[in-house]
Design an enzyme around this catalytic site. Structure first.
Site, PDB file in Angstrom:
ATOM      1  N   LYS A  54       0.945  -1.104  -0.110  1.00 28.70           N
ATOM      2  CA  LYS A  54      -0.025   0.189  -0.004  1.00 28.70           C
ATOM      3  C   LYS A  54       0.949   1.353   0.048  1.00 28.70           C
ATOM      4  O   LYS A  54       1.967   1.133   0.487  1.00 28.70           O
ATOM      5  CB  LYS A  54      -0.846   0.147   1.330  1.00 28.70           C
ATOM      6  CG  LYS A  54      -2.256   0.905   1.222  1.00 28.70           C
ATOM      7  CD  LYS A  54      -3.210   0.365   0.383  1.00 28.70           C
ATOM      8  CE  LYS A  54      -4.474   1.196   0.204  1.00 28.70           C
ATOM      9  NZ  LYS A  54      -5.705   0.481  -0.333  1.00 28.70           N
TER      10      LYS A  54
ATOM     11  N   ASP B  68      -6.980   4.324  -4.740  1.00 25.97           N
ATOM     12  CA  ASP B  68      -7.602   4.338  -3.488  1.00 25.97           C
ATOM     13  C   ASP B  68      -8.239   5.601  -3.153  1.00 25.97           C
ATOM     14  O   ASP B  68      -8.398   6.367  -4.098  1.00 25.97           O
ATOM     15  CB  ASP B  68      -6.703   3.815  -2.492  1.00 25.97           C
ATOM     16  CG  ASP B  68      -7.481   3.499  -1.037  1.00 25.97           C
ATOM     17  OD1 ASP B  68      -7.929   2.382  -0.844  1.00 25.97           O
ATOM     18  OD2 ASP B  68      -7.197   4.135   0.013  1.00 25.97           O
TER      19      ASP B  68
HETATM   20  P1  NDP Z   1     -13.149   7.742  -3.015  1.00 29.61           P
HETATM   21  O1  NDP Z   1     -12.029   8.779  -2.746  1.00 29.61           O
HETATM   22  O2  NDP Z   1     -13.802   7.557  -4.247  1.00 29.61           O
HETATM   23  O3  NDP Z   1     -14.297   8.020  -1.796  1.00 29.61           O
HETATM   24  C1  NDP Z   1     -14.021   8.213  -0.454  1.00 29.61           C
HETATM   25  C2  NDP Z   1     -15.397   8.522   0.167  1.00 29.61           C
HETATM   26  O4  NDP Z   1     -15.152   8.653   1.564  1.00 29.61           O
HETATM   27  C3  NDP Z   1     -15.664  10.013  -0.150  1.00 29.61           C
HETATM   28  O5  NDP Z   1     -16.943  10.257  -0.267  1.00 29.61           O
HETATM   29  C4  NDP Z   1     -15.206  10.783   0.997  1.00 29.61           C
HETATM   30  O6  NDP Z   1     -15.714  11.927   1.349  1.00 29.61           O
HETATM   31  C5  NDP Z   1     -15.210   9.828   2.093  1.00 29.61           C
HETATM   32  N1  NDP Z   1     -14.421   9.861   3.265  1.00 29.61           N
HETATM   33  C6  NDP Z   1     -12.933   9.933   3.060  1.00 29.61           C
HETATM   34  N2  NDP Z   1     -12.464   9.985   4.279  1.00 29.61           N
HETATM   35  C7  NDP Z   1     -13.584  10.399   5.156  1.00 29.61           C
HETATM   36  C8  NDP Z   1     -13.635  10.608   6.399  1.00 29.61           C
HETATM   37  N3  NDP Z   1     -12.607  10.838   7.373  1.00 29.61           N
HETATM   38  N4  NDP Z   1     -14.637  10.684   7.190  1.00 29.61           N
HETATM   39  C9  NDP Z   1     -16.073  10.569   6.496  1.00 29.61           C
HETATM   40  N5  NDP Z   1     -15.907  10.371   4.876  1.00 29.61           N
HETATM   41  C10 NDP Z   1     -14.691   9.991   4.366  1.00 29.61           C
HETATM   42  O7  NDP Z   1     -12.479   6.365  -2.238  1.00 29.61           O
HETATM   43  P2  NDP Z   1     -12.905   4.907  -2.494  1.00 29.61           P
HETATM   44  O8  NDP Z   1     -14.543   4.938  -2.807  1.00 29.61           O
HETATM   45  O9  NDP Z   1     -12.095   4.263  -3.661  1.00 29.61           O
HETATM   46  O10 NDP Z   1     -12.512   4.280  -1.302  1.00 29.61           O
HETATM   47  C11 NDP Z   1     -13.471   4.165  -0.104  1.00 29.61           C
HETATM   48  C12 NDP Z   1     -13.043   3.146   0.896  1.00 29.61           C
HETATM   49  O11 NDP Z   1     -12.819   1.732   0.160  1.00 29.61           O
HETATM   50  C13 NDP Z   1     -11.528   3.181   1.517  1.00 29.61           C
HETATM   51  O12 NDP Z   1     -11.535   2.880   2.789  1.00 29.61           O
HETATM   52  C14 NDP Z   1     -10.719   2.453   0.517  1.00 29.61           C
HETATM   53  O13 NDP Z   1      -9.560   1.974   1.204  1.00 29.61           O
HETATM   54  C15 NDP Z   1     -11.668   1.213   0.293  1.00 29.61           C
HETATM   55  N6  NDP Z   1     -11.391   0.348  -1.090  1.00 29.61           N
HETATM   56  C16 NDP Z   1     -11.289   0.805  -2.240  1.00 29.61           C
HETATM   57  C17 NDP Z   1     -11.003   0.100  -3.268  1.00 29.61           C
HETATM   58  C18 NDP Z   1     -11.180   0.730  -4.714  1.00 29.61           C
HETATM   59  O14 NDP Z   1     -11.195  -0.284  -5.725  1.00 29.61           O
HETATM   60  N7  NDP Z   1     -11.326   1.945  -4.806  1.00 29.61           N
HETATM   61  C19 NDP Z   1     -10.859  -1.374  -3.035  1.00 29.61           C
HETATM   62  C20 NDP Z   1     -10.731  -1.930  -1.658  1.00 29.61           C
HETATM   63  C21 NDP Z   1     -11.291  -0.968  -0.591  1.00 29.61           C
HETATM   64  P3  NDP Z   1     -14.898  13.361   0.901  1.00 29.61           P
HETATM   65  O15 NDP Z   1     -15.199  13.437  -0.320  1.00 29.61           O
HETATM   66  O16 NDP Z   1     -15.649  14.457   1.919  1.00 29.61           O
HETATM   67  O17 NDP Z   1     -13.560  12.948   1.483  1.00 29.61           O
END
Ligand code: NDP
Length: 455
Positions: A135, A175
């Protein structure tokens, strides 16, 4: 006879092991949390398998192979020089090249990346594909930056990272904060620096070596996992009210698949709060959210104004009554109290799209109530599984059709579900998916490490 065959000895050994992890990794609470959660399942499993102890397999797994930390300098649009910190944690390559995403977010620390790389090792193993765990990321906040600033940052980040990655060495992906735009800039810089067109990143655009359904895979997979857990109980999504957190990649594709399967999603969130739409977030509203988040880069509160829903500032959606919950935003976003509120309100299942979104106290609450609980390393493995398929397509210089890939994703999630049942069934009909996923992920990596001797 094992050294730690009794439950008391196992507990004693676990506590000593965790104390050692904390001493060697001070100030890294997320990493301690992730190691504890895995070790808790593994230590009982290996209690009568002394070869794992003799070869110190768990201790070796909790020590990353290597960590690269580097300065990332870039120039903003006003001509100011800015400095961030970049990282790549190469945790374990026993079963394949390091593989795992890159996160750009101001909250990024070494502890968070070490926890994610550790988790990724078990998750990748669960997919059945030959991928090790890694990572990376930086404490850079892409929010509010212009495209040119993001491009300059990505180019600077890759200018150091490129020394340490390669198609048979380490293949990063996206991510939080790293989507199609960032992957394009990172890949472009790698190509410029090395003069090679090789599959060193996944999540690429379709025009330059990306795979169909990679974008959808994590969210879809999280929902497939729930579908399989429900099916084992002779139940389905039909008519189920679902809460989803986040509004990024994972959350939006989870909503799409839940809608497909007959569920109704009533919440979405971002870091400023959540929206509650009791009428359900249908396909048209979801398309509006995707445009808001990926094109306009706006806030989820705007949804409330557009669709007459309610916005709850600074709150998380777990207070809303639901049958099923899907945390899809970030780590530690469901507290123990929130988990208990979900259960009290009648929630029968949780599938984790985000990485480690529930704190240990919350996991204990799910397990005590014996609700369906798919931990992230199983529930969100669909994304990295399709990344693995992207690597295969790049190596063979071919592209598979959408139908083939959809089937591979569906079969992979079913396979992960079944492995969790195999190792997690507790005799009374309850399946401990956390234990099952930890042990199933562990066995393959551990046995490969045993084969190599002491390296
Ligand atoms: P994105 O950046 O597309 O979206 C992240 C979302 O989470 C946004 O809505 C963001 O809001 C919100 N967010 C981030 N930090 C916080 C916080 N501290 N409190 C509340 N909301 C928060 O990321 P992904 O959808 O790709 O990833 C989401 C999760 O899934 C992560 O944990 C990632 O590690 C996991 N994941 C993702 C994969 C992928 O294929 N993309 C694969 C496996 C796991 P805001 O816009 O306000 O920051």
């Amino acid at each position: 006879m094992s050294k730690i065959s009794s439950p008391e000895k196992t507990q004693e050994y676990l506590e000593r092991f965790i104390a050692g992890v904390k001493k060697r990794n001070p100030g890294e609470p997320e990493f301690h949390q992730a190691v504890y959660e895995v070790a808790h399942s593994i230590f009982s499993y290996i209690a009568d398998k002394p070869h794992y102890h003799d070869m110190q397999i768990v201790e070796r797994m909790a020590e990353p192979d290597r960590i690269i930390i580097f300065r990332v300098c870039w120039e903003d649009d006003e001509g100011n020089i800015r400095v961030n910190r970049g990282y790549r944690v190469q945790n374990n390559n026993a079963i394949g090249p390091y593989k795992g995403g890159i996160r750009f977010h101001p909250s990024v620390t070494l502890s968070i990346l070490k926890f994610l790389a550790f988790e990724q090792t078990f998750k990748n193993s669960l997919t059945g594909l030959p991928m090790g765990g890694g990572k990376g990321g930086a404490d850079f906040n892409p929010k509010g930056k212009s495209n040119n600033e993001v491009m300059r940052f990505c180019q600077s980040f890759m200018t150091t990272l490129f020394h340490h990655i390669g198609p048979d060495l380490d293949v990063p992906a996206g991510d939080i904060g790293v989507g199609a735009r960032e992957i394009g800039y990172l890949f472009g810089q790698y190509k410029r620096l090395t003069n090679q067109f090789v599959g060193i990143l996944t999540g690429k655009g379709l025009e330059y070596g990306g795979s169909l359904i990679r974008t959808e895979a994590t969210g879809y997979g999280t929902v497939y996992m729930m579908e399989d857990m429900l099916a084992l109980k002779k139940d389905s999504f039909e008519g189920k009210v679902c809460t989803v957190s986040g509004s990024g990649n994972v959350a939006t594709y989870a909503v799409e698949k839940i809608n497909h399967l007959g569920g109704k999603v009533v919440t979405l969130s971002d870091s400023s709060g959540y929206v509650h739409d009791a009428d359900g977030i249908d396909a048209d509203k979801l398309a509006w959210v995707v445009d808001l988040k990926t094109v306009k880069r706006g806030r989820i509160s705007e949804y409330a104004k557009e669709f007459k829903a309610t916005f709850h500032e600074g709150k998380r959606p777990w207070e809303v009554e639901c049958d099923l919950a899907f945390p899809c935003a970030t780590q530690n976003e469901v507290s123990g109290d929130e988990a208990r509120t979900l259960i009290k309100n009648g929630c029968i299942g949780v599938s984790e799209g985000a990485n480690m979104p529930t704190v240990q106290d919350g996991i204990d609450a799910y397990q005590e109530a014996k609700i369906l609980f798919a931990p992230s390393k199983a529930a969100n493995a669909g994304g990295v599984a399709v990344s693995g398929l992207e690597m295969s397509q790049n190596s063979a210089r071919i592209s598979w059709s959408e139908d083939e890939l959809q089937k591979l994703l569906r079969d992979t999630m079913q396979g992960i579900h079944d492995k969790c049942v195999e190792y997690g069934e507790e005799g009374d009909g309850y399946v401990n998916y956390l234990k099952g996923s930890n042990i199933a992920g562990f066995v393959k990596v551990a046995d490969a490490m045993l084969a190599y001797g002491v390296v």
